[in-house]
Design a protein around this motif. Sequence first.
Motif, PDB file in Angstrom:
ATOM      1  N   TRP A  17       0.827  -1.208   0.000  1.00  0.00           N
ATOM      2  CA  TRP A  17       0.000   0.000   0.000  1.00  0.00           C
ATOM      3  C   TRP A  17       0.860   1.256   0.000  1.00  0.00           C
ATOM      4  O   TRP A  17       0.605   2.205  -0.754  1.00  0.00           O
ATOM      5  CB  TRP A  17      -0.916  -0.031   1.222  1.00  0.00           C
ATOM      6  CG  TRP A  17      -1.903   1.091   1.309  1.00  0.00           C
ATOM      7  CD1 TRP A  17      -3.156   1.146   0.777  1.00  0.00           C
ATOM      8  CD2 TRP A  17      -1.720   2.335   2.016  1.00  0.00           C
ATOM      9  NE1 TRP A  17      -3.773   2.333   1.102  1.00  0.00           N
ATOM     10  CE2 TRP A  17      -2.903   3.080   1.860  1.00  0.00           C
ATOM     11  CE3 TRP A  17      -0.683   2.876   2.764  1.00  0.00           C
ATOM     12  CZ2 TRP A  17      -3.069   4.338   2.427  1.00  0.00           C
ATOM     13  CZ3 TRP A  17      -0.840   4.135   3.326  1.00  0.00           C
ATOM     14  CH2 TRP A  17      -2.017   4.856   3.149  1.00  0.00           C
ATOM     15  N   SER A  18       1.905   1.270   0.825  1.00  0.00           N
ATOM     16  CA  SER A  18       2.785   2.440   0.913  1.00  0.00           C
ATOM     17  C   SER A  18       3.525   2.664  -0.400  1.00  0.00           C
ATOM     18  O   SER A  18       3.733   3.808  -0.819  1.00  0.00           O
ATOM     19  CB  SER A  18       3.786   2.260   2.057  1.00  0.00           C
ATOM     20  OG  SER A  18       3.119   2.176   3.304  1.00  0.00           O
ATOM     21  N   LYS A  70       1.092   4.291  -2.801  1.00  0.00           N
ATOM     22  CA  LYS A  70       0.852   5.692  -2.446  1.00  0.00           C
ATOM     23  C   LYS A  70       2.050   6.560  -2.824  1.00  0.00           C
ATOM     24  O   LYS A  70       1.896   7.665  -3.349  1.00  0.00           O
ATOM     25  CB  LYS A  70       0.562   5.806  -0.951  1.00  0.00           C
ATOM     26  CG  LYS A  70      -0.777   5.206  -0.532  1.00  0.00           C
ATOM     27  CD  LYS A  70      -1.941   5.939  -1.175  1.00  0.00           C
ATOM     28  CE  LYS A  70      -3.278   5.359  -0.764  1.00  0.00           C
ATOM     29  NZ  LYS A  70      -4.432   6.038  -1.418  1.00  0.00           N
ATOM     30  N   PHE A 106      -3.664   0.664  -5.705  1.00  0.00           N
ATOM     31  CA  PHE A 106      -3.539  -0.431  -4.748  1.00  0.00           C
ATOM     32  C   PHE A 106      -4.798  -1.276  -4.860  1.00  0.00           C
ATOM     33  O   PHE A 106      -5.914  -0.793  -4.682  1.00  0.00           O
ATOM     34  CB  PHE A 106      -3.378   0.087  -3.321  1.00  0.00           C
ATOM     35  CG  PHE A 106      -3.334  -1.016  -2.284  1.00  0.00           C
ATOM     36  CD1 PHE A 106      -2.229  -1.846  -2.182  1.00  0.00           C
ATOM     37  CD2 PHE A 106      -4.403  -1.226  -1.428  1.00  0.00           C
ATOM     38  CE1 PHE A 106      -2.184  -2.863  -1.234  1.00  0.00           C
ATOM     39  CE2 PHE A 106      -4.364  -2.235  -0.475  1.00  0.00           C
ATOM     40  CZ  PHE A 106      -3.247  -3.061  -0.386  1.00  0.00           C
ATOM     41  N   LEU A 149      -5.907   1.427   5.661  1.00  0.00           N
ATOM     42  CA  LEU A 149      -5.697   1.256   4.232  1.00  0.00           C
ATOM     43  C   LEU A 149      -6.981   1.478   3.446  1.00  0.00           C
ATOM     44  O   LEU A 149      -8.087   1.282   3.953  1.00  0.00           O
ATOM     45  CB  LEU A 149      -5.152  -0.146   3.939  1.00  0.00           C
ATOM     46  CG  LEU A 149      -3.910  -0.579   4.718  1.00  0.00           C
ATOM     47  CD1 LEU A 149      -3.350  -1.865   4.138  1.00  0.00           C
ATOM     48  CD2 LEU A 149      -2.853   0.500   4.740  1.00  0.00           C
ATOM     49  N   TRP A 205      -8.548   0.874  -0.811  1.00  0.00           N
ATOM     50  CA  TRP A 205      -8.277   0.087  -2.015  1.00  0.00           C
ATOM     51  C   TRP A 205      -9.375   0.297  -3.032  1.00  0.00           C
ATOM     52  O   TRP A 205     -10.444   0.834  -2.720  1.00  0.00           O
ATOM     53  CB  TRP A 205      -8.159  -1.398  -1.672  1.00  0.00           C
ATOM     54  CG  TRP A 205      -9.329  -1.910  -0.859  1.00  0.00           C
ATOM     55  CD1 TRP A 205     -10.538  -2.366  -1.313  1.00  0.00           C
ATOM     56  CD2 TRP A 205      -9.394  -1.981   0.573  1.00  0.00           C
ATOM     57  NE1 TRP A 205     -11.348  -2.729  -0.270  1.00  0.00           N
ATOM     58  CE2 TRP A 205     -10.665  -2.511   0.912  1.00  0.00           C
ATOM     59  CE3 TRP A 205      -8.505  -1.666   1.623  1.00  0.00           C
ATOM     60  CZ2 TRP A 205     -11.075  -2.708   2.241  1.00  0.00           C
ATOM     61  CZ3 TRP A 205      -8.906  -1.870   2.933  1.00  0.00           C
ATOM     62  CH2 TRP A 205     -10.181  -2.394   3.231  1.00  0.00           C
TER      63      TRP A 205
END
Length: 286
Positions: A26-27, A30, A36, A65, A67
Motif C-alpha cells: 500500500w505504501s 501511495k 492499490f 488502508l 483500495w
Amino acid sequence: MFATRFAPSPTGRLHKGHAFSALTAWSAAKAAGGRFVLRIEDIDPTRCKPEHEAAILEDLAWLGLDWETPVRRQSDHLSDYAAVIDDLNRRGLIYRCFRTRKEVLASIGDAPHGEMEAVRPGPHPREEEARLMAENRPFAWRLSLDRAREALGESLWNGLSFVEEGAGPAGETGVLPVRPEAAGDVVLARKDAGVAYHLAVAHDDALQGIDHVIRGEDLFEATHVQRLIQTLLGWPAPVYRHHRLLTGPDGRRYAKRDQSVTLAELRAGGLTAEALRAELGFSSVD
C-alpha cells in the motif's frame, strides 16, 4: 501507472506478517501515486470462509488502508480460469494427471535423479487415460515443461527472466533467470476448485493491470512458474519485489498454521493501529 496488490486467502484472521505485507504494498502504491488493489484469493473451497473474508476487510480498514472497489473474489470467476485451461489444452501444453498426492510423493521418494525430475510425472498412456476417464476418476491438469519448452523454442526458453527489485532469500536482485524446472510440471487446475494458485495469480495480475508484485520472500520461487505461465499466454511481466518476512519473538515467521497472534486479538488487547504501524516501520498512512 504503478499498480500493486495485496492478495490474502480467507483461511483465517490476519496477523502482523500480513499487516507488514499489506502496508509495504500500500505504501509503495501511495508513494508512486499509483493503484492499490485488494484481491481475495479464495479458490480453496474447504478452507476459505466468508467470515474470514469479512474479517480481512475489517482488519485492513482498521490499519488505515484503502483500495479499489469492487474487490475481485476469485471464486466468482472460475469460468475465466476454465477458459484459459481450455486454451492450454487445445495447444497441447497441459495433461491430465490422475495420480493422488500420496502417489506423487511416493514417486519422489523413488526417483533415481532427485526431486526435480520426480515432480514431472508426465501424461498417462492413452489407454490408461481413457480407462480412468471412463471410470470418472478425478484428475488435475498439469503444465508440461517439455511441451512448454518446445512451444517457446530454445532461445526464448533459455532467455526467460524477471526483474527483482527487492531481494530473494539468497539476496538475489536485478534481472534474474527463470528456472521453471525447479517446480516441475506444476498443477494448474484441481478437481475441487477448477484452478490452482499459480494460474489464478498470473491470470488476475494480468487482468487487473498489476505491474509491480510486492509480496513476501517465501513466494520468491513461485515467480519462476508464474513468469513461464505469463510468457506462454502472452501476458505482461510485472516487476517483482519480495520483502523480508516478519518474525516473532521466537524467531519464527508469523503464520496462520502456527496460530500466530491475530490483529483482532491485538486490537482487543488495546493496541492501536497507529502503534502497530509504527512498530512495523510505517508511521503514517497519509
